[in-house]
Design an enzyme around this catalytic site. Structure first.
Site, PDB file in Angstrom:
ATOM      1  N   TYR A 143       0.796  -1.225   0.000  1.00  0.00           N
ATOM      2  CA  TYR A 143       0.000   0.000   0.000  1.00  0.00           C
ATOM      3  C   TYR A 143       0.836   1.287   0.000  1.00  0.00           C
ATOM      4  O   TYR A 143       0.272   2.376  -0.035  1.00  0.00           O
ATOM      5  CB  TYR A 143      -0.905   0.035   1.244  1.00  0.00           C
ATOM      6  CG  TYR A 143      -2.209  -0.717   1.059  1.00  0.00           C
ATOM      7  CD1 TYR A 143      -2.220  -2.110   1.020  1.00  0.00           C
ATOM      8  CD2 TYR A 143      -3.421  -0.039   0.935  1.00  0.00           C
ATOM      9  CE1 TYR A 143      -3.411  -2.802   0.856  1.00  0.00           C
ATOM     10  CE2 TYR A 143      -4.609  -0.735   0.772  1.00  0.00           C
ATOM     11  CZ  TYR A 143      -4.601  -2.107   0.734  1.00  0.00           C
ATOM     12  OH  TYR A 143      -5.779  -2.791   0.574  1.00  0.00           O
ATOM     13  N   LYS A 194       2.656 -15.173   3.251  1.00  0.00           N
ATOM     14  CA  LYS A 194       2.814 -16.008   2.047  1.00  0.00           C
ATOM     15  C   LYS A 194       4.314 -16.221   1.842  1.00  0.00           C
ATOM     16  O   LYS A 194       4.867 -15.993   0.767  1.00  0.00           O
ATOM     17  CB  LYS A 194       2.142 -15.291   0.862  1.00  0.00           C
ATOM     18  CG  LYS A 194       2.006 -16.119  -0.397  1.00  0.00           C
ATOM     19  CD  LYS A 194       1.045 -17.287  -0.296  1.00  0.00           C
ATOM     20  CE  LYS A 194       1.148 -18.158  -1.534  1.00  0.00           C
ATOM     21  NZ  LYS A 194       0.461 -19.453  -1.368  1.00  0.00           N
TER      22      LYS A 194
END
Ligand code: NAD
Ligand code: IPM
Ligand code: MN
Length: 358
Positions: A143, A194
Site C-alpha cells: 500500500y 505467504k
C-alpha cells in the site's frame, strides 16, 4: 487515553462519499445521544473531504491536516472514500491512505464478532464460533505507493508495485497482536503470510514472529499461509482468536471475516496508533449501488464509533452503543441487508432512542 480538551472530547468527522454520508450522520446521532445522556461534552467538527470536493476544486487532504488532528482532536470518525466519478481513486489515496500513513496509524483493528447466530452464512455456527479479531498492518506492504509504470500505454509497458516490509513495522504490529491477546485474556495468535512464495518480505515476518514467540510463551502462536487461512476461516472459525497479517491480506481477510459475522453492514474498524489520535470507520466502502436509497446499514458506523469511544476512554458510551446494536438485532430493527425493512435513518433513530434511556 488521549486528553486534548479537558473532560470534553473533540472529534473530527469525515463522512466522505456515497453511503459514508448516510451512515456517519446516524453514528453521530447515536453518539451524541449517548454523550448527552451521560452529560458528557462532545465537540464535533465536520470536514467535507471526498469526491465532491475533489471534483469541485481539486482539494483532497490539506497539507496541515495531520498536524491539526494531532494537535486539536481526540479522534476521527470517517465514513468511506470512493466514487465512480474518480476512477483513479486519487482522493481516497490522499485522504484515507494518507491519514493512515501520516498519522502513523499502524494498527487496523477489525473485530469479527457474531452477535446473533441467525446472521452467519455458515451452517451450524453460533456466537461462540465467530469471535476473532483481525489485526491488519496498516502503514506498509503493497500500500505504500512505491513503484511506477514504464512505457505506459505501449506494448512493452511494465508496471511495478513494491511490497515494503520493515523490521520496525513488522515487529510493532506483531507485538501489538500478542499484547492485544494478553490484554483480552486470550491465548491464541495466528500469523498469516505467504512466505512460501514471497521469500524476502515475508521471510522477515517469519523471523520476527519466531523471535516474539519466544518472548510471549503464554500465548499459543501459530502460522498459516494466507490461502489456507481463508479456507480455515470458513471451515472452522472457532479456532481463531487473534489473526495478524500484512496490509493487503488483512484487507481481504477482514471482508471475509465481516461476512462470517453478518456482513459488511455490521463490521467496524479502528485505524489506531496506541495512545495517539486515531481514526475509526466502518469496514465497508461507499457502496455506490446503495447510495441514495436509504438502505445502508448504519450499524458498522455505530460500532466504529463505539471503538472510538473505547479509544478515548469513554467506556460507558462504548458499551451502550454496542448494547444498542445487539438489542436492535434481537428485535429485528434492521435494514434490508439483514432481512429488515427499516431505512438507515430509522435504525439510527431507534439506536439513539435506546441509548438515551439506557
Ligand atoms: P463496498 O464495501 O462499498 O460494498 C461491498 C458490498 O457490500 C456491496 O454489495 C454493498 O452494497 C454492500 N454493503 C457495503 N456496506 C453496506 C452497508 N452499510 N449496508 C448494506 N450493505 C452494504 O465495496 P466495493 O463495492 O468494492 O467498493 C465501493 C467503493 O468504496 C470503491 O470506490 C472502493 O474503493 C471504496 N471502498 C472504500 C473503503 C473505505 O473508505 N474504507 C472500503 C472499501 C471500499
Ligand atoms: C478498506 C478499503 C481500502 C483499503 C481501500 C478503499 C483503499 O478497502 O479500508 O478496507 O484497501 O484499505
Ligand atoms: Mn477493504
Amino acid at each position: 487515553m488521549r486528553q486534548v480538551s479537558g473532560g470534553s472530547k473533540r472529534i473530527g468527522v469525515i463522512p466522505g462519499d456515497g453511503i459514508g454520508k448516510e451512515v456517519v450522520p446516524e453514528a453521530v446521532k447515536v453518539l451524541k445521544s449517548a454523550a448527552s445522556a451521560r452529560k458528557r461534552e462532545l465537540i464535533l467538527t465536520n470536514f467535507d473531504w471526498g469526491a465532491d470536493r475533489y471534483l469541485r476544486d481539486g482539494m483532497t487532504l490539506p497539507a496541515d491536516a495531520p498536524e491539526m488532528f494531532r494537535r486539536d482532536f481526540d479522534a476521527i470518525l470517517l465514513g468511506a472514500m470512493g466514487d465512480p466519478r474518480v476512477p483513479s481513486n486519487q482522493h481516497a489515496a490522499d485522504i484515507l491512505l494518507g491519514l493512515r500513513s501520516k498519522l502513523d496509524l499502524y494498527v487496523n483493528l477489525r473485530p469479527c464478532l457474531l452477535f446473533d447466530a441467525r446472521l452467519t452464512p455458515l451452517k451450524d455456527r453460533g456466537e461462540r464460533d465467530i469471535r476473532f479479531i483481525v489485526v491488519r498492518e496498516n502503514t506498509e506492504g503493497i500500500y505504500v505507493g512505491m513503484g511506477g509504470i514504464f512505457k505506459k500505454g505501449t506494448a512493452d509497458e511494465i508496471a511495478v508495485q513494491e511490497d515494503v516490509n520493515t523490521r520496525k513495522g513488522v515487529e510493532r504490529i506483531l507485538r501489538f497482536a500478542f499484547d492485544l491477546a494478553r490484554s483480552k485474556g486470550l491465548n491464541r495468535v495466528c500469523m498469516s503470510d505467504k512466505s512460501n512464495a514471497l521469500q524476502y518480505g515475508h521471510d522477515l515476518w517469519q523471523r520476527i514472529f519466531a523471535e516474539l514467540k519466544a518472548e510471549y510463551e503464554d500465548i499459543e502462536a501459530s502460522h498459516l499461509y494466507i490461502d489456507n487461512l481463508v479456507l480455515q476461516m470458513v471451515r472452522d472459525p472457532s479456532q481463531f482468536q487473534v489473526i495478524v497479517t500484512c496490509n493487503l491480506f488483512g484487507d481481504i481477510a477482514s471482508d471475509l471475516g465481516a461476512q462470517l459475522a453478518g456482513g459488511l453492514g455490521l463490521a467496524a474498524s479502528g485505524n489506531i496508533h496506541p495512545g495517539e489520535v486515531s481514526m475509526f470507520e466502518p469496514v465497508h466502502g461507499s457502496a455506490p449501488g446503495l447510495s441514495g436509497k436509504k438502505v445502508a446499514n448504519p450499524m458498522g458506523a455505530v460500532l466504529s464509533a463505539a471503538m472510538m469511544c473505547e479509544h478515548i476512554g469513554w467506556m460507558d458510551e462504548a458499551k451502550v452503543l454496542e448494547t444498542a446494536v445487539r438489542a436492535a438485532l434481537s428485535e429485528s430493527k434492521v435494514t434490508p441487508d439483514l432481512g429488515g425493512k427499516l431505512h438507515t435513518e430509522e435504525v439510527g433513530n431507534w439506536l439513539a432512542e435506546f441509548v438515551s434511556r439506557t
